[in-house]
Structures are given as C-alpha cells and as structure tokens.
Design an enzyme around this catalytic site. Structure first.
Site, mmCIF file in Angstrom:
data_model
loop_
_atom_site.group_PDB
_atom_site.id
_atom_site.type_symbol
_atom_site.label_atom_id
_atom_site.label_comp_id
_atom_site.label_asym_id
_atom_site.label_seq_id
_atom_site.Cartn_x
_atom_site.Cartn_y
_atom_site.Cartn_z
ATOM 1 N N VAL A 7 3.362 1.859 -9.704
ATOM 2 C CA VAL A 7 3.547 3.112 -8.967
ATOM 3 C C VAL A 7 3.211 2.888 -7.497
ATOM 4 C CG1 VAL A 7 2.900 5.537 -8.768
ATOM 5 C CG2 VAL A 7 2.924 4.436 -11.020
ATOM 6 N N ARG A 11 8.020 5.355 -4.689
ATOM 7 C CA ARG A 11 8.864 5.017 -5.824
ATOM 8 C C ARG A 11 8.105 4.238 -6.884
ATOM 9 N NH1 ARG A 11 13.097 0.217 -4.154
ATOM 10 N NH2 ARG A 11 11.564 -1.404 -3.730
ATOM 11 N N VAL A 12 8.709 4.185 -8.053
ATOM 12 C CA VAL A 12 8.105 3.533 -9.212
ATOM 13 C C VAL A 12 9.029 2.412 -9.671
ATOM 14 C CG1 VAL A 12 7.341 3.844 -11.603
ATOM 15 C CG2 VAL A 12 7.014 5.688 -9.928
ATOM 16 N N ASP A 96 -2.521 -3.464 -6.314
ATOM 17 C CA ASP A 96 -1.341 -4.339 -6.368
ATOM 18 C C ASP A 96 -1.711 -5.780 -6.043
ATOM 19 O OD1 ASP A 96 -1.974 -3.481 -3.791
ATOM 20 O OD2 ASP A 96 0.102 -3.501 -3.090
ATOM 21 N N ARG A 97 -2.610 -5.971 -5.083
ATOM 22 C CA ARG A 97 -3.025 -7.329 -4.722
ATOM 23 C C ARG A 97 -3.845 -7.962 -5.842
ATOM 24 N NH1 ARG A 97 -5.608 -7.157 1.162
ATOM 25 N NH2 ARG A 97 -5.307 -9.426 0.998
ATOM 26 N N ASP A 117 3.659 -10.881 -0.650
ATOM 27 C CA ASP A 117 4.350 -9.677 -1.132
ATOM 28 C C ASP A 117 4.996 -8.994 0.072
ATOM 29 O OD1 ASP A 117 5.260 -7.452 -2.421
ATOM 30 O OD2 ASP A 117 3.295 -6.649 -2.960
ATOM 31 N N THR A 120 6.541 -2.758 2.073
ATOM 32 C CA THR A 120 6.259 -1.919 3.239
ATOM 33 C C THR A 120 5.360 -2.670 4.213
ATOM 34 O OG1 THR A 120 6.431 0.064 1.883
ATOM 35 C CG2 THR A 120 5.341 0.285 4.009
ATOM 36 N N THR A 172 20.724 -4.627 22.942
ATOM 37 C CA THR A 172 19.417 -4.116 22.501
ATOM 38 C C THR A 172 19.281 -4.208 20.991
ATOM 39 O OG1 THR A 172 19.221 -2.632 24.395
ATOM 40 C CG2 THR A 172 17.916 -2.090 22.455
#
Length: 244
Positions: A7, A11-12, A96-97, A117, A120, A172
C-alpha cells in the site's frame, strides 16, 4: 496461496502467489482497496493468507471484513526481520525499505546487497554479507524532479518522463529531460561506484516503478525486478512461518 499487498500513498500493488510463483498482479487506487481486495479473494478462493506492507494511509476498518476470510499479517517495525538492523533511527525507517532489505537478505544469501527502489523517491538500502542492514540514502525520483521544477519556478513546464535524444538540450524541454534523466542515471551510477570502492561481491537490485526505464540506461550489471517488493513480502511471510 498467499496475497501480498503493498500500500503506497496513492496506489496499491498486489500479487497472488502459489509458493514462489506469481499467478497475477494488480495495481489500483487506495480508495478502492477493500472492493478490489475482495474481488481478488473471490477470484482465488484458495488464498488463505494475506500479508500487507503499508507506507500510506490504510483504513483499518477495511481489514475487518477481510479478516473473516483470510489470516492477515501486517508488517510493522516490530516484525521479526531476517537481518540485524544497525540504522541509528530504526523508528523512522520506512516499512517498504525494511521489506526490500528482507527480500534481498533471503533471496541473495552470503553476499553484499544494494537495493535501489526507483519510485516517487529513489531509496538506496545496503545489507552486507553478514546480514547487517547498514542504511542507505534517499533522493527525489524522476517524476518528483520534473514536478519540483514546475512547482518552484515561474516558467518551467510540467513534463512527462521522456528519454532525451541528446545530452546537450537545445530547447528548454530538452534541457529539462537531459537534466532529469541523465541526472538520475549519473546519481545511481555514482552511488554504485561508491559502494564498489568499499565492498566487493555485491548484488545490485533495481526495483520500483521506474526500474525498467532505468535498467536499459545503466552501465552497471543489475538485477532489475519491478515486483521485487511483492516477492520480498512473499519470502518474508515464509520466513515468519518457519520461525514462529
């Protein structure tokens, strides 16, 4: 059968396992967690256990209907992990880590492991060949870098991830793509080189949403697996069963 669920904030990700084989994977929004999970359990009635790792906001009320159908295991910082945690602030270390470090420990035995990982944020986690978690690093991920340039400047646009055609950007947009993508690649290669100077015989595991995109562009030999966190949940569950 086992249902493994990761989770996140928005999102999952989920996978159905038959021992060590993934039968099916899913990605859906957190808002439909209960409905989607119930649908998975209906499709696979032989699922008896569910293991969850959550870094997002998981409503505990969603788990009550599920607990009537399957045995639920929630990974927390009090979990019995297969490594010695030498992080100086273990209470701040993301679930998660911890799960990724567990998967690396159990699946790549007797060697040093660097887990990258790319989501994000890009997280780097290192477990040595004595199964000691030493720590790592955290930096902004690809989409976060694009977004920050748009958020914190007056005129830079918000761009989607794109592989730059040239290192030297001539517009740019091209300059932003070059800065983000080559910047991330240079960062990851730099981290790997730093670890290589201090440790030998180590495996590099690349996972996360941008793993496949980056794996094609990195020079170092890596093990790329976008489902590594889910596979880590599976082997962590097996480890728990054996050691209870």
């Amino acid at each position: 059968m086992l249902l493994a669920i990761d989770v996140g904030n928005t999102r999952v990700k989920a996978a159905v396992f038959e021992e060590n084989v993934i039968l099916e994977t899913y990605i859906f929004k957190v808002e439909i967690f209960l409905d989607q999970t119930q649908n998975i359990l209906k499709k696979f009635p032989k699922i008896k256990h569910l293991i969850i790792a959550s870094v997002g906001k998981l409503d505990e009320h969603d788990l009550k209907p599920l607990s009537k159908k399957v045995e639920i295991v929630i990974v927390s910082r009090d979990f019995q992990f297969p490594f010695q945690n030498l992080y100086h602030t273990p209470q701040t270390l993301g679930i998660d880590r911890l799960v990724l470090a567990s998967g690396a420990t159990l699946l790549f035995r007797n060697q040093n492991r660097l887990i990258i990982d790319a989501g994000t944020c890009i997280t780097y986690d290192f477990v040595n060949n004595q199964n000691q978690y030493l720590g790592g690093a955290i930096s902004p991920g690809i989409k976060l870098r694009y977004k920050s340039m748009n958020d914190y400047t007056a005129k830079l646009p918000l761009l989607e991830t794109q592989n730059p055609e040239n290192f030297i950007g001539k517009t740019t947009a091209e300059s932003m793509h070059s800065g983000v993508i080559f910047g991330v690649i240079g960062e990851i290669e730099g981290f790997i080189n730093r670890y290589q100077t201090g440790f030998s015989n180590f495996t590099i595991i690349l996972t996360g949403g941008d793993a496949e995109f980056l794996a094609k562009r990195l020079k170092n030999t890596i093990f790329a697996n976008s489902n590594f966190l889910l596979e880590s949940l599976n082997v962590l569950f097996q480890y728990k069963i054996k050691n209870d």
